[in-house]
Design a protein around this motif. Structure first.
Motif, PDB file in Angstrom:
ATOM      1  N   VAL A 189       1.596  -1.237  17.850  1.00 29.46           N
ATOM      2  CA  VAL A 189       1.056  -1.554  16.510  1.00 29.46           C
ATOM      3  C   VAL A 189       1.961  -2.119  15.801  1.00 29.46           C
ATOM      4  O   VAL A 189       3.110  -1.527  15.623  1.00 29.46           O
ATOM      5  N   VAL A 190       1.423  -3.269  15.175  1.00 31.44           N
ATOM      6  CA  VAL A 190       2.738  -4.175  14.302  1.00 31.44           C
ATOM      7  C   VAL A 190       1.834  -4.190  12.959  1.00 31.44           C
ATOM      8  O   VAL A 190       0.677  -4.168  12.682  1.00 31.44           O
ATOM      9  N   GLY A 191       2.725  -4.179  11.840  1.00 32.84           N
ATOM     10  CA  GLY A 191       2.265  -4.065  10.470  1.00 32.84           C
ATOM     11  C   GLY A 191       1.527  -2.687  10.201  1.00 32.84           C
ATOM     12  O   GLY A 191       0.561  -2.694   9.536  1.00 32.84           O
ATOM     13  N   TYR A 192       2.074  -1.608  10.852  1.00 27.79           N
ATOM     14  CA  TYR A 192       1.662  -0.230  10.477  1.00 27.79           C
ATOM     15  C   TYR A 192       1.723   0.068   8.995  1.00 27.79           C
ATOM     16  O   TYR A 192       3.068   0.285   8.717  1.00 27.79           O
ATOM     17  N   LEU A 193       0.716   0.419   8.387  1.00 24.08           N
ATOM     18  CA  LEU A 193       0.792   0.692   6.981  1.00 24.08           C
ATOM     19  C   LEU A 193       0.132   2.092   6.652  1.00 24.08           C
ATOM     20  O   LEU A 193      -1.284   2.133   7.053  1.00 24.08           O
ATOM     21  N   GLN A 194       0.904   3.000   6.475  1.00 20.46           N
ATOM     22  CA  GLN A 194       0.276   4.131   6.442  1.00 20.46           C
ATOM     23  C   GLN A 194       0.255   4.970   5.006  1.00 20.46           C
ATOM     24  O   GLN A 194       1.362   4.806   4.194  1.00 20.46           O
ATOM     25  N   CYS A 195      -0.681   5.096   4.305  1.00 17.48           N
ATOM     26  CA  CYS A 195      -0.663   5.875   2.958  1.00 17.48           C
ATOM     27  C   CYS A 195      -1.460   6.812   2.754  1.00 17.48           C
ATOM     28  O   CYS A 195      -2.507   7.452   3.527  1.00 17.48           O
ATOM     29  N   PHE A 196      -1.095   7.882   1.641  1.00 11.60           N
ATOM     30  CA  PHE A 196      -1.925   8.880   1.361  1.00 11.60           C
ATOM     31  C   PHE A 196      -2.674   8.849   0.136  1.00 11.60           C
ATOM     32  O   PHE A 196      -2.006   8.391  -0.892  1.00 11.60           O
ATOM     33  N   ASP A 197      -3.800   9.538  -0.143  1.00 12.26           N
ATOM     34  CA  ASP A 197      -4.208   9.439  -1.271  1.00 12.26           C
ATOM     35  C   ASP A 197      -4.553  10.838  -1.814  1.00 12.26           C
ATOM     36  O   ASP A 197      -4.980  11.998  -1.082  1.00 12.26           O
ATOM     37  N   LEU A 198      -3.985  11.281  -2.745  1.00 11.60           N
ATOM     38  CA  LEU A 198      -4.010  12.464  -3.385  1.00 11.60           C
ATOM     39  C   LEU A 198      -5.255  12.661  -4.241  1.00 11.60           C
ATOM     40  O   LEU A 198      -5.212  11.937  -5.355  1.00 11.60           O
TER      41      LEU A 198
END
Lengths: 1017, 364
Positions: free
Chosen positions: A219-228
């Motif tokens: 996986v390239v350009g893997y962007l992980q975010c979290f929303d509180l």
């Protein structure tokens, strides 16, 4: 039982004093993985304990290996009362799960406590023995590589770029559980850190499964975010681009001096995919056949009519002439069909990449974006991901249809974000509509005569600028001219994109950072009414942001924006918009017209004078900027067909699509504008303000450049001196009589002052360029605005930089490096060619080599042996880490870029994805909010560096601080901050050292005795 | 619009040498900003005062966080929080432990105790050095003293090892520790003309020759004073110095000594007649200083005595330095020709060092 995790606790140092009486500590360590816990002995009375424990062994499923972090807790033994925790270390063991990355994690880790920060360090060694199982229905996805880098990682080659992968997991936020009322802040913070770590692991595993399903290996350009989200839960979501990557062998092996045939053979196993199917997937996939079973009529309908998209297009006014690009037309159509079919089977033909292999990007349509306002308290089943999945699916659908309207079948440079305030959530997605070369989307089988012809017809450096949409049926009013480079195809007069500048783009002069900043007051409201108010404001904000960008671009004398990122942040009583992009002058696009000012009341003499004064100032600024950024396009006689002479007319209208539902607004940034769009009417004070604000943007001091893309166009001689930094500012607005103008001014000043401070701080690096400048805005409270900036300053060699590249094609550093890679690809292709002809099916071969059966050819057996011992790469690692004469702490570089100037990345060790919470109840004692956050960010950097060093790396590339949530309560003397960072841990070698390494290559095969020593260093 | 929070954190910690100097000098942020403005930095860089303020605050915060580590410099090298290139680390440490001449002259030879610390206010007023800076310098002295006081081995090496100072600075600290330990009086008015360098030079000679460590072998009594070989004077040696008294007490010996010196120096000395007239006084002074060193009180007054008994008389007769050198050389050497005197080695150990010290102390 597919994995054995082994952990050894070696020693501690600089521990805090836990026993006031003796000024010493009786420390011991708990090692926990999943539900199993081991303990070391108590090391009495020392601040530098030497535990030297046995190997603690955990026998676990690889599913758990992926999900769970290794948790190490350092405690102070107390005979009479409960043991006091000193702090914890969480180690993500994922990098140990794929063969090409790290083989051991070993080093000093800061012991972290969410209340006290870093409290000493602990030396830990972690290893994993992984037993391959070939169960097809397994739940784990060990072996899939993850990269944050949004381009093909430097030491890999993309065989296939499969496309979009996404996943989202939801959990209850521990901070909002009932138990939080009775437990300590520390326990709550730790529960949260652990939960996010677990969820990240789960998310990554699930995405990995999807990649395996697509037959990719990375996986390239893997962007992980979290929303509180607060009460409704904690969401961790990720997007990325699934690829099949081939490892380019180590650069040393390519040098003729040492590239004996056996060497090349040795590299083969490294190219080998843990997933045995990858190499054989090519020839027999059904996908390929579909490529040609495509109906042209369908395609046509998509092109010409917007009926099947849910866009409500405004009437096309004053459209260009009827002359179609005669040569380009048919090819374009054919290409489109091909690509479309390749992308058709994908639900979302999106790519999170921002830079591409040469030839991948054919045409760029423009920026597409969609936003949607949601109410979090209306989620029926908050613990399940379905609702959020549906929200995102909706937005992605929107993006897809926008792209279609632009005659594009793919979206590149795609990203998603959220902004949450109480129960309102704005979901945003944006990307760049594009037409892609199908060659990379499937196997190499597509390369036919068609493509060759296409490539002949597409001159380098301007092809991507050519419009992908049908000129007779333009989805929006735009002003087209023939390409200034090839004179064959039509180009728009302005191009906005979210991607990096393509390597082969011809740029004149240098680029610069362009920002549009905007605030809008909003009445405080509840639920539905609030959402509606926000929805109503959004289009105006987008419109204004867009106008500002356009004006500023014109003022710089430039005609294209790259890396455009528009962030809309919602607060209790306001909305903030911040757009950042890098402006450049593309040689293929027409020279931008100036900005004209028109007054509303022509009778007033003094007013007239004022206007002409302003006009002069603007013209001067443009002239000055052209000089500053060295924009001097070659004079071209005006022989452009179909370009009406610009006349002062109304402001261009921005086209936007708006869906029916009241709580949702989506928007399409299509307006590429027209020359006549740049008439600013000063009809009221607002407009006056706008003009003023245009002129107040101060250019960076001489010797400084800035951009938010990876590379600054026009600078190509970077030195190796880099400085990554994070700067945070929070301002408190005086709540009295806040108007939009005052707010705008405050916000503008905040950003400008921040930039000025950066220029001042980094003045010793001049001449230098701030690259990848990333601004994030948040509204933590009613009257607070927080701006976080992360960027890297890179110095360059002034002497060479002064040589202006007038009409001369850019030779950016990136280009140079790809040139290198193209050279380097030669032997690699030999390798990959040899693979299919291999007598064994890959899977079988893999098994056999693993068991080192006697049936394997001698050369290969040698390889397996070498692979099994860490020696080969251990040596290499030793050499690549610069020796530190005085200090025992190795230098770890951090950069938001995907490369390190003057160096070559030789190995990717795995993804770094860390989440920290820090809380204090003694804010004043810790130096107030600034002291608290300063220390915390420094600690976060330290922990990232320590993890990278423990993996054997010496740098983090594509580093990003995804979240920095800061909350304070000065009255209670309290503050809390959450930070989420990620990046790719790598090993790099200085280009100057590279030659030394390569000449020493033969000595790499030293006796294995030296391997053991390396591991513990 | 007020700035609530304003920070800058680099992966490599930014150190501004000028701001570091201001911080070390104990200026408050606002004073530092004012001083920076006066240096013309705004004109050079085109920055605003607000930028300067923010920058100064940032640096001060960083230095404040680093200070804890600077108290134990090896920690600075091993810590992970601040990534600082080794050359910068060395600079931070060196500058932190550097001290002002004016300050060190005030506390040299004083007990590094709370009492002295209370006097820092006065020292600050007297020297014009900020109280904050005085405190840092005083605490540095005390910290180094505490660490190396009880340590065996070479004082300079110990300081260098535990504080990672340059050779030059480590030698200075060795002198400070040595003076503090022996409580030499340096503050008397007649000693005011002496610089720290003069005292440090003497201290080095004394450490090299008059301490237990100077003997270069294990102390004669294994149980005594093994720990602080370089810090304490060799008690036995001081005791033995009493034997020198016969050089002045024995009239014949004194006359013989005088005639030997006068014969050798006749025609070579510009101030010969003055020397001849003063010989006995000078010799008595130098030998009596030696004989008195058994008492702690007199050890403390060593420099006062030397100046009173030797430097001042010579200076009042306007001896040039070259004549002092010639005299002292001859004075020490002639003792070897005194047949009745048996303590030649003791004399050399005493006079070798004293000659060096006196020559250094002899100036205006």
């Amino acid at each position: 039982m597919p994995g054995k995790l082994k952990v050894k606790i070696v020693a501690g140092r600089h521990l805090p004093v836990m026993d006031r009486a003796s000024d010493l500590t009786d420390a011991f360590v708990e090692v926990k993985f999943g539900n199993t816990t081991f303990k070391t002995d108590v090391y009495l009375k020392s601040l530098n304990p030497q535990w030297n424990s046995e190997w603690f062994k955990f026998e676990v499923d690889d599913e758990d290996l992926q999900d769970e972090p290794l948790q190490i807790t350092v405690l102070d033994h107390d005979t009479y009362s409960a043991n006091d925790a000193i702090g914890k270390v969480y180690i993500d063991i994922d990098p140990l799960l794929y063969s090409e990355a790290a083989t051991v994690i070993s080093g000093w880790f800061p012991i972290y406590d969410t209340i006290h920060g870093i409290r000493g360090e602990i030396n830990v060694v972690v290893k994993v023995d992984l037993f391959n199982d070939l169960n097809r229905f397994r739940q784990s996805s060990c072996g899939v590589k993850f990269f944050c880098t949004t381009s093909i990682p430097k030491c890999y080659r993309a065989v296939i770029i499969h496309g979009f992968v996404e996943e989202l997991v939801v959990n209850e936020d521990p901070e909002y559980q009932w138990i939080d009322r009775i437990r300590t802040p520390r326990a709550s913070n730790e529960a949260r850190q652990r939960l996010i770590s677990l969820m990240s692991g789960e998310l990554q595993r699930k995405i990995g499964l999807k990649v395996l399903e697509m037959r990719g290996n990375a996986v390239v350009g893997y962007l992980q975010c979290f929303d509180l989200e607060g009460e409704s839960g904690l969401v961790v979501r990720a997007i990325g681009t699934a690829c099949t990557l081939d490892k380019l062998s180590s650069p040393a092996a390519f040098l003729p001096a040492c590239s004996s045939p056996s060497k090349e053979m040795k590299e083969i196993p490294f190219n080998e995919d843990p997933n045995p199917n990858t190499h054989s997937s090519g020839p027999s996939t059904p996908l390929k056949n579909q490529t040609y079973s495509f109906s042209p009529s369908k395609s046509y309908s998509r092109q010409s009519s917007s009926s099947d998209t849910d866009l409500s297009l405004t009437p096309k006014t004053g459209m260009g002439s009827g002359s179609a690009g005669k040569e380009g037309g048919p090819f374009k159509a054919l290409l489109r069909q091909q690509t479309q079919s390749a992308l058709e089977q994908r639900e979302f033909p999106f790519f999170t990449l921002t830079a591409f292999p040469p030839g991948f990007l054919v045409h760029v349509g423009g920026v597409v974006s969609a936003r949607s306002v949601k109410l979090l308290d209306r989620i029926h089943n908050p613990d399940e991901p379905e609702t959020r999945d549906a929200w995102w699916a909706e937005i992605r659908q929107e993006i897809k249809s926008h792209a279609k309207a632009l005659g594009c079948h793919a979206v590149v440079g795609y990203s998603e974000s959220t902004s949450i305030c109480e129960e309102v959530c704005i979901l945003s997605a944006s990307g760049t509509a594009a037409v892609l070369n199908p060659r990379f989307l499937q196997d190499g089988t597509m390369e036919g005569c068609l493509e060759q012809r296409l490539e002949e017809n597409l001159p380098a450096g301007c092809g991507f600028c050519h419009i992908p949409y049908d000129e007779l049926n333009m989805p929006f009013p735009a002003h087209l001219t023939y390409c200034y480079n090839c004179r064959k195809q039509k180009v728009p007069d302005v191009l906005f994109t979210t991607i990096d500048l393509p390597i082969d783009a011809t740029v004149i002069g240098k680029g610069c950072l362009i920002q549009a900043r905007l605030c809008r007051l909003k009445k405080k409201a509840q639920a539905e009414a609030n959402a509606t108010a926000i929805s109503n404001l959004l289009p105006f904000m987008e419109y204004e942001v867009h106008t500002q960008l356009m004006n500023k671009l014109k003022l710089k004398g430039m005609n294209a924006l790259f890396g455009l990122r528009i962030q809309i942040t919602v607060g209790e009583n306001m909305l903030m918009g911040l757009a950042s992009a890098t402006g450049v002058y593309l040689a293929a696009l027409p020279t931008p017209g100036g900005i004209q000012i028109a007054g509303k009341t022509p009778n007033d003499g003094s007013y007239e004078q004022h206007i002409s004064h302003m006009q002069k100032k603007i013209n001067d600024t443009i002239a000055k900027n052209k000089e500053l950024y060295e924009i001097s396009p070659p004079d071209i006689s005006e022989e452009i067909i179909g370009s009406p002479i610009p006349e002062p007319r109304q402001r261009s209208r921005l086209l936007r699509s708006q869906s029916e539902s009241s709580d949702e607004v989506t928007e399409l940034d299509l307006s590429h504008g027209k020359k006549d769009a740049f008439v600013l009417e000063i009809d009221d004070t607002d407009a006056m303000e706008d003009v003023h604000s245009l002129l107040t943007d101060v250019p960076p001091p001489s010797g400084f450049y800035s951009c938010n893309t990876e590379i600054m166009p026009g600078i190509n001689n970077w030195t190796s001196e880099i400085q990554m930094f994070t700067s945070v500012r929070v301002i408190r607005l005086s709540s009295l009589n806040l108007t939009n103008q005052a707010l705008n001014k405050n916000f503008n000043d905040l950003c400008e002052n921040l930039l000025k401070s950066l220029y001042f701080k980094l003045r010793s690096m001049i001449p230098c360029c701030l690259c990848h400048v990333n601004f994030t805005v948040s509204l933590p409270e009613d009257e607070l605005i927080q701006v976080t900036v992360t960027a890297v300053a890179i110095t360059f060699d002034k002497n060479q930089a002064l040589q202006t590249a007038k009409t001369h094609v850019e030779k950016s550093l990136q280009r140079a490096s790809t040139d290198n890679e193209e050279l380097l690809q030669f032997p690699l292709e030999l390798c990959s060619d040899s693979l299919p002809s291999h007598p064994f099916p890959p899977a079988k071969e893999h098994l056999e080599s693993a068991s080192s059966n006697s049936g394997i050819p001698a050369a290969q057996r040698a390889v397996t042996v070498e692979k099994a011992s860490p020696m080969g790469e251990g040596n290499f690692r030793n050499r690549s880490t610069p020796p530190c004469a005085n200090s025992t702490v190795g230098v770890v570089k951090m950069t938001p870029l995907s490369f390190i100037p003057g160096a070559k990345i030789t190995k990717y060790l795995g993804i770094i994805n860390m989440f920290f919470i820090r809380e204090t109840t003694s804010l004043r004692e810790e130096g107030g909010v600034s002291g608290f956050l300063h220390a915390f960010i420094a600690e976060v950097f330290a922990m990232v560096r320590a993890h990278v060093a423990a993996l054997g790396g010496n740098a983090v590339v594509s580093y990003i601080m995804k979240q920095c949530v800061f909350m304070e309560n000065p009255n209670k003397n309290q503050a809390q901050c959450l930070i989420n960072v990620s990046g790719d841990a790598v090993v790099f070698v200085r280009e100057s050292e590279l030659e030394v390494v390569s000449t020493q290559q033969p000595t790499t095969n030293c006796p294995p005795s030296c391997a053991g020593g390396e591991v513990t260093t | 619009m007020t700035s609530e929070l304003d920070i800058f954190v680099g992966n490599t910690t930014l150190i501004d040498e000028d701001v570091y100097r201001l911080w070390l000098d104990g200026y408050s942020v606002s004073d530092a900003v004012a001083l920076r403005v006066r240096s013309g930095i705004l004109e050079q860089t085109g920055a605003t005062a607000a930028v300067l303020q923010s920058d100064t605050m940032d640096h001060y915060r960083t230095f404040h966080m680093l200070e804890r580590l600077l108290h134990a410099p090896p920690k600075l090298l091993h810590q992970l929080i601040f990534q600082i290139p080794p050359s910068r680390q060395a600079l931070l440490i060196e500058r932190y432990y550097a001290f002002d001449e004016a300050f060190v002259r005030e506390v040299l030879g004083k007990k590094l105790s709370k009492g002295t610390k209370k006097d820092l206010d006065d020292i600050s007023t007297k020297t014009g050095i900020t109280l904050k800076s005085c405190r840092r310098q005083f605490d540095n002295f005390k910290r180094v003293f505490k660490v190396v006081e009880e340590m065996r081995g070479s004082l300079v090496d110990n300081i260098q090892q535990h504080f990672l100072l340059s050779d030059r600075l480590a030698r200075d600290y060795a002198a400070i520790v040595f003076f503090a330990n022996n409580r030499f009086e340096t503050g008397k008015k007649k000693l005011q003309y002496l610089s720290f360098g003069d005292f440090a030079y003497c201290a080095e000679l004394m450490i090299q020759n008059w301490t237990l460590g100077a003997v270069g072998e294990a102390p004669t009594h294994p149980d005594s004073q093994v720990d602080d070989m370089d810090v304490d004077l060799d008690k036995e040696f001081l005791q033995d110095l009493k034997e020198l008294k016969m050089l002045v007490a024995d009239k014949d010996l004194l006359d013989l000594h005088k005639s030997l010196v006068c014969t050798a120096l006749r025609g070579k000395l510009g101030v010969f007649s003055e020397m001849e007239a003063n010989f006995k006084n000078l010799s008595r002074g130098l030998v009596n200083v030696a004989a008195k060193l058994t008492h702690n009180k007199d050890v403390r007054d060593l420099f006062v005595d030397l100046v009173e008994k030797f430097v001042e008389p010579c200076r009042s007769d306007h001896w040039p330095l070259s004549d002092v050198r010639l005299f002292l050389n001859q004075y020490s050497a002639s003792v070897h020709s005194l047949d009745g005197f048996r303590h030649q080695a003791l004399w050399d150990r005493y006079m070798g060092t004293l000659r060096g010290c006196l020559l250094r102390l002899y100036h205006d």
